[in-house]
Enzyme design. Structure first.
Site, PDB file in Angstrom:
ATOM      1  N   ASP A   7       0.841  -1.189   0.000  1.00 51.99           N
ATOM      2  CA  ASP A   7       0.000   0.000   0.000  1.00 51.99           C
ATOM      3  C   ASP A   7       0.886   1.253   0.000  1.00 51.99           C
ATOM      4  O   ASP A   7       2.073   1.181   0.340  1.00 51.99           O
ATOM      5  CB  ASP A   7      -0.891  -0.035   1.248  1.00 51.99           C
ATOM      6  CG  ASP A   7      -1.655   1.242   1.468  1.00 51.99           C
ATOM      7  OD1 ASP A   7      -2.341   1.688   0.525  1.00 51.99           O
ATOM      8  OD2 ASP A   7      -1.562   1.804   2.573  1.00 51.99           O
ATOM      9  N   LEU A   8       0.317   2.389  -0.356  1.00 51.44           N
ATOM     10  CA  LEU A   8       1.075   3.645  -0.351  1.00 51.44           C
ATOM     11  C   LEU A   8       0.842   4.466   0.923  1.00 51.44           C
ATOM     12  O   LEU A   8       1.683   4.510   1.800  1.00 51.44           O
ATOM     13  CB  LEU A   8       0.729   4.481  -1.585  1.00 51.44           C
ATOM     14  CG  LEU A   8       1.414   4.096  -2.899  1.00 51.44           C
ATOM     15  CD1 LEU A   8       0.996   5.052  -4.010  1.00 51.44           C
ATOM     16  CD2 LEU A   8       2.935   4.094  -2.753  1.00 51.44           C
ATOM     17  N   GLY A  42      -5.321   3.204  -3.125  1.00 48.79           N
ATOM     18  CA  GLY A  42      -6.580   3.838  -3.489  1.00 48.79           C
ATOM     19  C   GLY A  42      -6.381   5.019  -4.415  1.00 48.79           C
ATOM     20  O   GLY A  42      -7.335   5.545  -4.982  1.00 48.79           O
TER      21      GLY A  42
END
Length: 284
Positions: A7-8, A42
């Site tokens: 994830d970021l 996202g």
């Protein structure tokens, strides 16, 4: 492990929304040792491109919470756009209820012209009603939300629907907790949407078949990597599907409780190169 999905926000990115030298070096070492790197976020794809523009690394990118997948050379591999009619109805409701929202397309992040003003008004009301509220954390949430690239401002959701651009993800953001719960309740059981949350003040809608987990499975299948040879690292509720799909899973120290409970390893925080420690844990 042959593949790691990361994830970021809150994971690979620190509080300054950047990739530390330690994390960058860990990614580089893993890739040089034959490990496939998959960024699962996202954020929009073009925003991820901007973040990685200064790094000598071209990862697979799962964007819009699993609705879109791009190969390392930038080729569109898979997409699951929202149904246009359902998305239009959701946006109409959000606009009528005065939510700040963002719509991720292939080239832009559409958002209302007055959206940022709405959020600043909400923040001022919250601070007036609750002076003890941590003002710095609220401003950090705004800065993080507005740190993305590719915003396109519209007067009405109708402009987005009429644009004919594919809509991959709808994000709604509010500081009003009652309003936040009202929105989550509105879309929680909607048959056309998967609803996830990537931060304390938001909820996000994507096609009911889209998730980071399903996208991770698609990439692994294409690369002929069995799922038990994959790992995932995350911090928020929108990471749960990929953490559960991967063979091994790591939660950031700053992760929400549900993510920690779903993971088999807890690494350091995103401000302590936690992603690098997770990579080393799995691939040393």
């Amino acid at each position: 492990m042959d593949l790691i999905a990361i994830d970021l926000d809150g994971t690979l990115l620190n509080k300054e929304n950047s990739i530390s030298d330690g994390n960058a070096e860990a990614l580089k070492n893993a890739r040089e040792n034959g490990v496939e790197i998959v960024i699962a976020t996202g954020r929009a794809y073009f925003d991820v491109q901007n973040i990685f523009s200064s790094l000598p690394l071209q990862p697979w990118v799962i964007s819009a919470n699993g609705a879109v997948i791009h190969t390392p050379d930038g080729t569109l591999f898979e997409e699951k756009a929202l149904d246009r009619e359902d998305a239009g109805e959701a946006l109409e409701w959000l606009e009528q209820e005065d939510y700040y929202y963002e719509v991720f397309s292939g080239s832009s992040i559409y958002t209302p012209q007055n959206g940022r003003e709405l959020l600043h008004v909400e923040m001022d009301r919250l601070l007036s009603a609750n002076p003890e509220t941590d003002q710095q954390s609220l401003r950090h949430a705004l800065d993080k939300q507005f740190s993305q690239n590719g915003f396109a401002f519209v007067e009405s959701y109708e402009e987005i629907v009429e644009s004919k651009d594919p809509m991959y993800n709808i994000l709604a953001f509010t500081f009003d907790l009652d309003k936040l719960e009202k929105g989550r309740e509105k879309f929680r059981d909607h048959p056309s949407f998967t609803m996830v949350s990537s931060a304390e003040h938001n909820f996000e809608l994507e096609d009911h078949t889209a998730s980071k987990g399903s996208a991770l499975k698609s990439v692994a299948e294409h690369l002929k990597i069995p799922m038990h040879r994959t790992a995932a690292v995350g911090d928020s509720h929108n990471d749960l599907s990929m953490l559960k799909a991967a063979g091994r899973s790591a939660a950031m120290e700053n992760a929400v409780r549900d993510v920690k409970e779903a993971s088999d390893y807890i690494t350091k925080s995103n401000d302590e190169d936690g992603a690098a420690y997770a990579i080393t844990h799995y691939f040393s």
